[in-house]
Design an enzyme around this catalytic site. Structure first.
Site, PDB file in Angstrom:
ATOM      1  CE  LYS A 113      -3.752  -2.599   1.344  1.00 44.98           C
ATOM      2  NZ  LYS A 113      -3.707  -4.024   1.695  1.00 44.98           N
TER       3      LYS A 113
HETATM    4  C1  LIG Z   1      -4.077  -5.091   1.102  1.00 46.26           C
HETATM    5  C2  LIG Z   1      -3.206  -6.253   0.936  1.00 46.26           C
HETATM    6  C3  LIG Z   1      -3.515  -7.257  -0.003  1.00 46.26           C
HETATM    7  C4  LIG Z   1      -4.765  -7.223  -0.843  1.00 46.26           C
HETATM    8  O1  LIG Z   1      -4.763  -6.176  -1.785  1.00 46.26           O
HETATM    9  P1  LIG Z   1      -6.154  -5.681  -2.450  1.00 46.26           P
HETATM   10  O2  LIG Z   1      -5.793  -4.534  -3.291  1.00 46.26           O
HETATM   11  O3  LIG Z   1      -7.030  -5.286  -1.282  1.00 46.26           O
HETATM   12  O4  LIG Z   1      -6.722  -6.834  -3.180  1.00 46.26           O
HETATM   13  C5  LIG Z   1      -2.623  -8.296  -0.156  1.00 46.26           C
HETATM   14  N1  LIG Z   1      -1.505  -8.381   0.600  1.00 46.26           N
HETATM   15  C6  LIG Z   1      -1.183  -7.450   1.521  1.00 46.26           C
HETATM   16  C7  LIG Z   1       0.053  -7.614   2.325  1.00 46.26           C
HETATM   17  C8  LIG Z   1      -2.016  -6.350   1.711  1.00 46.26           C
HETATM   18  O5  LIG Z   1      -1.684  -5.417   2.627  1.00 46.26           O
END
Ligand SMILES: *Cc1c(COP(=O)(O)O)cnc(C)c1O
Length: 510
Positions: A113
């Protein structure tokens, strides 16, 4: 460029405004009016591909943004906030099995993120200033563990913004929790919600859709937005690393421009993998998008049947990959909108059915260019087994989310025989999940004294030390810092209580 509302295409706003607007007033999501094409025919770059093409990709959607400003922004913030010179390095797996790992976790909070959220506040402020609308921004964010800290870290001390983060109590790893509570900047608040991630996301969406409250905020010059992937800005920034990893493969002569590549993505809210779909619409030669689910397998079932059924999957299960413990996968709406040939009315009907009866169904196009998705599920025992096996075979330490993807990829290859080169998204640092990691690595190390592990299983510091010892890796700086800090207490409560507080706090502290 304009942005369209998935639930009413007659409603459009300038795409720049979508970056700070959260959801549309009727609950719809903003999507780009067209998918501009991005050419892969390029000469060698002195810079990491991510920094080179990032500004260009964003300017396809925001042509009004000055090029020099964007280039300068990328060159300044990513190298200072990421601990790897390539920003999103691409690793080849040890065995020659045509698998690459795109490491997306080198940012300040050790999860993917960060890639989008490091930039987003700057884009939001630019767009706000351009629109001349409102000076202040309240950012509401539900988190399944990683968005919260990434959002706090991105918005801390940014003038004229406040960020409120809600996490599901008991639904995230203890390091994820500590990382959020470590943040003490005065423009941040953290709430611990008695409920699951879907409740947290629902709370945020309800507040966004509350016209009266929004108007009140508006009167006082406060705009409302979100750092969740329902924010279009998140998705557009994530498009960049699909292209940059492809170009990287061309640079290394693993591919000729035009060759297809598969991408395998551990998926929760469908934001990261949707960016891959958007990249394919922009001209990236994507073969398959492999959507990896954990035991909360609602997406996987949807891609096999066309039926999205909450009742069949509730309650949300707690797994070793907590950031994917989600049942209401918001960004699927954006793909469904495309599949329904951008018919807002039909999309709105399906989403209303989901709210009212917990279910909707569509006729899935056959798996082809129309439907690039393949989905597979990996349960917790398989996930831990995959971490252990990957470490032993490839000396590669992967976190539980990435392990779900690796397992799904091997299922895909077995089921289809397709061994097209595949880029697996490595979405978090293993050090965010020491408990699961140790359990996984211990399974393959019978000689290890299990008693000594059991006796320290309550102590996070010792678990982290043990993980370093077993893996031979160093503790990341962000975790070291955490060891030294004492965090604040979260405000805890049921959704109604938290909603009341948010309504009140929204007007304070500006
Ligand atoms: C948020 C997250 C995901 C999932 O991503 P999306 O965009 O919500 O599908 C997968 N792995 C980690 C470590 C995350 O923080």
């Amino acid at each position: 460029m304009q942005a369209l509302n998935t639930r009413d295409v007659s409603q459009t706003i300038p795409l720049a405004e979508a970056l700070f607007s959260g959801t549309a007033p009727n609950g719809g999501l903003w999507v780009p009016e067209t998918f501009p094409q991005f050419s892969l025919l390029r000469s060698k770059s002195a810079k990491p591909r991510f920094l080179e093409i990032g500004p260009e990709i964003l300017r396809l959607f925001l042509p009004e943004a000055p090029k020099e400003w964007l280039v300068e922004l990328f060159d300044r913030i990513y190298p200072t906030r990421f601990d790897h010179p390539e920003i999103t390095p691409l690793l080849e797996a040890g065995a020659p099995n045509r698998t690459f790992f795109l490491e997306l976790f080198h940012g300040p909070t050790l999860a993917f993120k960060d890639v989008a959220l490091t930039l987003l506040p700057h884009l939001m402020r630019y767009a706000l200033q351009k629109s001349g609308k409102t000076g202040r921004l309240l950012v509401l964010t539900a988190t399944s563990g990683d968005t919260g800290k990434a959002g706090l870290s991105a918005f801390r001390m940014i003038p004229d913004t406040q960020i409120f983060v809600l996490y599901p109590e008991g639904g995230i790893s203890s390091i994820q929790r500590e990382m959020m509570l470590e943040e003490k900047a005065p423009n941040t608040r953290v709430f611990s919600l008695k409920g699951d991630f879907d409740d947290a996301q629902h709370l945020v969406k309800s507040l966004m859709a509350d016209k009266v409250w929004r108007e009140d905020l508006h009167q006082r010059g406060i705009g409302l937005s979100t750092a969740n992937s329902i924010n279009l800005g998140r998705i557009l920034i994530q498009v960049i690393y699909y292209f940059s990893s492809y170009l990287e493969l061309v640079d290394r002569r693993c591919l000729q421009p035009g060759d297809p590549v598969n991408y395998c993505v551990p998926t929760g809210n469908f934001g990261n993998i949707l960016a891959g779909y958007y990249a394919s619409r922009m001209g990236l030669p994507v073969g398959r998008l492999i959507c990896a689910s954990n035991q909360n397998r609602i997406l996987s079932d949807f891609f096999h049947t066309g039926v999205y059924d909450l009742a069949a999957h509730r309650p949300v299960l707690k797994t070793s990959s907590p950031s994917m413990d989600i049942l209401i996968s918001s960004n699927l709406e954006r793909w469904i909108f495309e599949k329904l040939d951008r018919e807002g009315r039909k999309t709105a009907e399906l989403m209303a059915a989901l709210t009212q009866s917990g279910r909707f169904s569509i006729t899935l196009p056959a798996e082809n260019a129309e439907n690039p998705f393949f989905s597979a599920t990996c349960d917790d025992p398989q996930c831990l087994e995959t971490i252990g096996a990957t470490f032993r075979k490839e000396t590669l330490l992967i976190d539980p989310h990435t392990a779900v993807a690796v397992n799904a990829l091997s299922q895909y290859r077995k089921a289809t025989g397709d061994d097209t080169l595949c880029v697996v998204h490595s979405t978090a640092s293993p050090f965010k999940f020491p408990e699961a990691m140790i359990r996984a690595l211990e399974q393959g190390r019978k000689s290890y004294d299990m008693q000594s592990y059991d006796s320290i299983s309550g102590n996070e510091d010792m678990r982290l030390d043990l993980l370093c010892e077993i893996s031979g890796r160093k503790l990341p700086e962000a975790i070291k810092r955490l060891r030294q800090e004492t965090g604040r207490e979260p405000e805890s409560g049921y959704p109604e209580e938290i909603t009341r507080r948010i309504r009140r706090y929204a007007f304070e502290r500006w």
